[in-house]
Design an enzyme around this catalytic site. Structure first.
Site, mmCIF file in Angstrom:
data_model
loop_
_atom_site.group_PDB
_atom_site.id
_atom_site.type_symbol
_atom_site.label_atom_id
_atom_site.label_comp_id
_atom_site.label_asym_id
_atom_site.label_seq_id
_atom_site.Cartn_x
_atom_site.Cartn_y
_atom_site.Cartn_z
ATOM 1 N N LYS A 65 0.779 -1.151 0.017
ATOM 2 C CA LYS A 65 0.049 0.049 -0.012
ATOM 3 C C LYS A 65 1.005 1.201 -0.146
ATOM 4 O O LYS A 65 1.872 1.217 0.783
ATOM 5 C CB LYS A 65 -0.915 0.038 1.342
ATOM 6 C CG LYS A 65 -1.974 0.919 1.265
ATOM 7 C CD LYS A 65 -3.082 0.966 2.442
ATOM 8 C CE LYS A 65 -4.148 1.684 2.575
ATOM 9 N NZ LYS A 65 -4.968 1.610 3.657
ATOM 10 N N SER A 69 -9.785 1.558 2.545
ATOM 11 C CA SER A 69 -8.765 2.120 1.814
ATOM 12 C C SER A 69 -7.721 1.559 1.144
ATOM 13 O O SER A 69 -7.490 1.974 0.265
ATOM 14 C CB SER A 69 -8.148 3.331 2.709
ATOM 15 O OG SER A 69 -7.453 2.694 3.399
ATOM 16 N N SER A 121 -10.226 -1.014 6.670
ATOM 17 C CA SER A 121 -9.647 -0.869 5.473
ATOM 18 C C SER A 121 -8.801 -1.928 4.761
ATOM 19 O O SER A 121 -8.428 -1.814 3.584
ATOM 20 C CB SER A 121 -8.815 0.374 5.371
ATOM 21 O OG SER A 121 -9.372 1.633 5.281
HETATM 22 N N1 GLN Z 1 -13.458 3.523 5.847
HETATM 23 C C1 GLN Z 1 -12.954 4.153 7.177
HETATM 24 C C2 GLN Z 1 -12.740 5.528 7.273
HETATM 25 O O1 GLN Z 1 -12.903 6.115 6.149
HETATM 26 C C3 GLN Z 1 -11.759 3.104 7.455
HETATM 27 C C4 GLN Z 1 -10.511 3.477 6.870
HETATM 28 C C5 GLN Z 1 -9.402 2.682 7.454
HETATM 29 O O2 GLN Z 1 -9.496 1.796 7.912
HETATM 30 N N2 GLN Z 1 -8.259 3.178 7.092
HETATM 31 O O3 GLN Z 1 -12.060 6.067 8.001
#
Ligand code: GLN
Length: 477
Positions: free
Chosen positions: A67, A142, A166
């Site tokens: 990532k 994400s 994410s």
């Molecule tokens: N979808 C969640 C957010 O937007 C989790 C994102 C994540 O785990 N980095 O914060």
């Protein structure tokens, strides 16, 4: 797909050890696939001759997708943000170093929501990632690039990060396995921070064995991250074929979906129930359980995570990293222009929410309250784990949705995390495995366990995976 890239990661490592395949050829085969990526899953792909590998190393030169937010020395690391344009870190994240130390070769960096804020990978300066099961749909976020790359066979495995879901949610939407370890299992050093009390690195892989193998080389105490810990025992490769004696709790509150509209889609519920029936067939006992404060997890998370983000993102000022806009005028104007043009809309929204929640006069009412809810959620899990080994839920309330369909509605987007946010708030491990398809799109099944229960969780997931028999090979073609 070539025979080489059809091999799973653990199988590829074994074949390299046995000198049946050549690590350099495997790397070239993946580089060709990643280089021809039509999903926008990669933001950078390795160039030049394949790096020398040690065929005796545990991971034997198996390529890895990383990532974008993991710092990689001399290699672009932008966390999906324009504000880090041109940033090439002078050091490498501990987790990546651990993995290259175990022998993996870096194949590329993967696309993500900007600073890991999002559930659809649409908040990226590099543009959205397409879901390999249906290119009109999102891969989740994400870590959408990592999940799509693994699902499409552009990489044998990948790493991502999970703050509120994410790793697990994109794994679910792309039909791959994703593990969020116990908070502290993996060092956060060199991970571009979103919400430091929640962020955890973890693996995304085609199956549970590959995920366990990758995780086993990620974890460990790091003196550069004082919140990291040595696991009580090493991560081992799972072999379980049944669930004899395992007690699964199904939390009513999460299955009900809350009153703000996160109702579980019928196809997802069906797959979830079919998986519970399989679990029962394997010897598990299943009962409903209560997590009374879980429905408030989303509200608490969307105060705590933005609060921490607003502090973490203060460092992007146009002076120290990446983008600078202007600079001829006074300093304050340069800061404003850099941050105004460098951050995307969702990141700005989080900075404003977080700054507001932390401001004097509102601190106790918002941030302080959210912390209390967080404690209650951890208490709920502790009580549940007195009766159950694991908690089971669908990973995401729905399957992959159409690109653009939630992009203008932040609240609808936040509901994606309904079932995944409680676990990081409690610091506990959770994973997602594909449980089948609904209308041709993968569904994810989530298991969560007490802190440091990675090995038993992986064992249970392994037994279930065998019984489910999910086949994702069609999207790797
Ligand atoms: N979808 C969640 C957010 O937007 C989790 C994102 C994540 O785990 N980095 O914060």
């Amino acid at each position: 797909m070539t025979e080489l890239t059809e091999l799973g990661a653990a199988a590829a490592a074994r074949a390299i050890h046995a000198r049946e395949i050549d690590a350099g050829e495997l790397f070239e085969a993946y580089r060709e696939r990643a280089g021809a990526d039509e999903l926008n899953a990669f933001t950078w792909v390795a160039e030049g001759p394949p790096p020398p590998t040690d065929p005796a190393a545990p991971l034997a030169g198996v390529p890895l997708a990383v990532k974008d937010l993991f710092c990689t020395e001399g290699i672009p690391s932008q966390a999906g943000s324009r504000i880090l344009e041109g940033y090439r870190p002078p050091y490498t994240a501990t987790v990546v170093e651990n993995l290259t130390g175990a022998g993996v070769t870096l194949l590329g960096k993967t696309n993500q929501d900007e600073f890991a804020m999002g559930s659809s990978n649409e908040n990226s300066a590099f543009g959205p990632v397409l879901n390999p099961w249906d290119r009109g749909r999102v891969p989740g976020g994400s870590s959408g690039g990592s999940a799509a790359a693994v699902a499409a066979g552009l990489a044998p495995w990948a790493i991502g990060t999970d703050t509120g879901g994410s790793i697990r949610q994109p794994a679910s939407l792309c039909g791959v396995v994703g593990v969020k370890p116990t908070y502290g299992a993996c060092s956060r050093w060199g991970m571009i921070a979103f919400a430091s009390s929640l962020d955890q690195a973890g693996p995304l892989a085609r199956d549970v064995t590959d995920a366990a193998l990758l995780l086993s080389h990620m974890v460990g105490h790091d003196r550069r991250d004082s919140t990291s810990v040595a696991l009580p025992e090493p991560i081992t490769l799972p072999t379980a074929e049944d669930l004899t004696g395992i007690r699964l709790g199904v939390p009513e509150e999460l299955l009900a979906g809350g009153d703000d509209g996160a109702g579980i889609e019928p196809g997802v519920r069906e797959s979830f129930e079919a998986t519970l029936a399989l679990a029962e067939g394997l010897g598990a006992t299943i009962d409903t359980c209560r997590l009374p404060h879980a429905p408030h997890a989303l509200s608490a998370y969307y105060l705590i995570a933005p609060a921490e983000a607003s502090a973490n993102l203060a460092r992007y000022d146009g002076v120290r990293y990446g983008l600078r806009v202007g600079g001829e005028e006074d300093l304050a104007t340069m800061y404003t222009r850099t941050r105004g043009e460098g951050f995307g809309a969702e990141v700005k929204r989080r900075i404003m929410l977080g700054t507001y929640a932390l401001s004097s006069g509102y601190y106790d009412a918002y941030y302080g309250q959210a912390l209390k809810v967080r404690t209650k959620i951890a208490d709920d899990f502790r009580a549940a784990f007195a009766r159950f080994d694991f908690i089971a839920t669908p990973t995401s309330p729905w399957t992959a949705f159409e690109l653009g369909s939630k992009a203008d509605d932040p609240l609808a987007m936040y509901l994606n995390d309904f079932c995944t946010v409680p676990m990081p708030l409690a610091g506990i491990p959770a994973l997602s495995i594909p449980s089948g398809c609904s209308d041709g799109l993968p569904v994810g099944f989530q298991l969560a366990g007490p802190a440091f229960s990675e090995n038993p969780l992986l064992q249970a997931a392994h037994a279930l995976e065998r019984a489910i028999g999910f086949d994702g090979s069609q999207v790797r073609a």
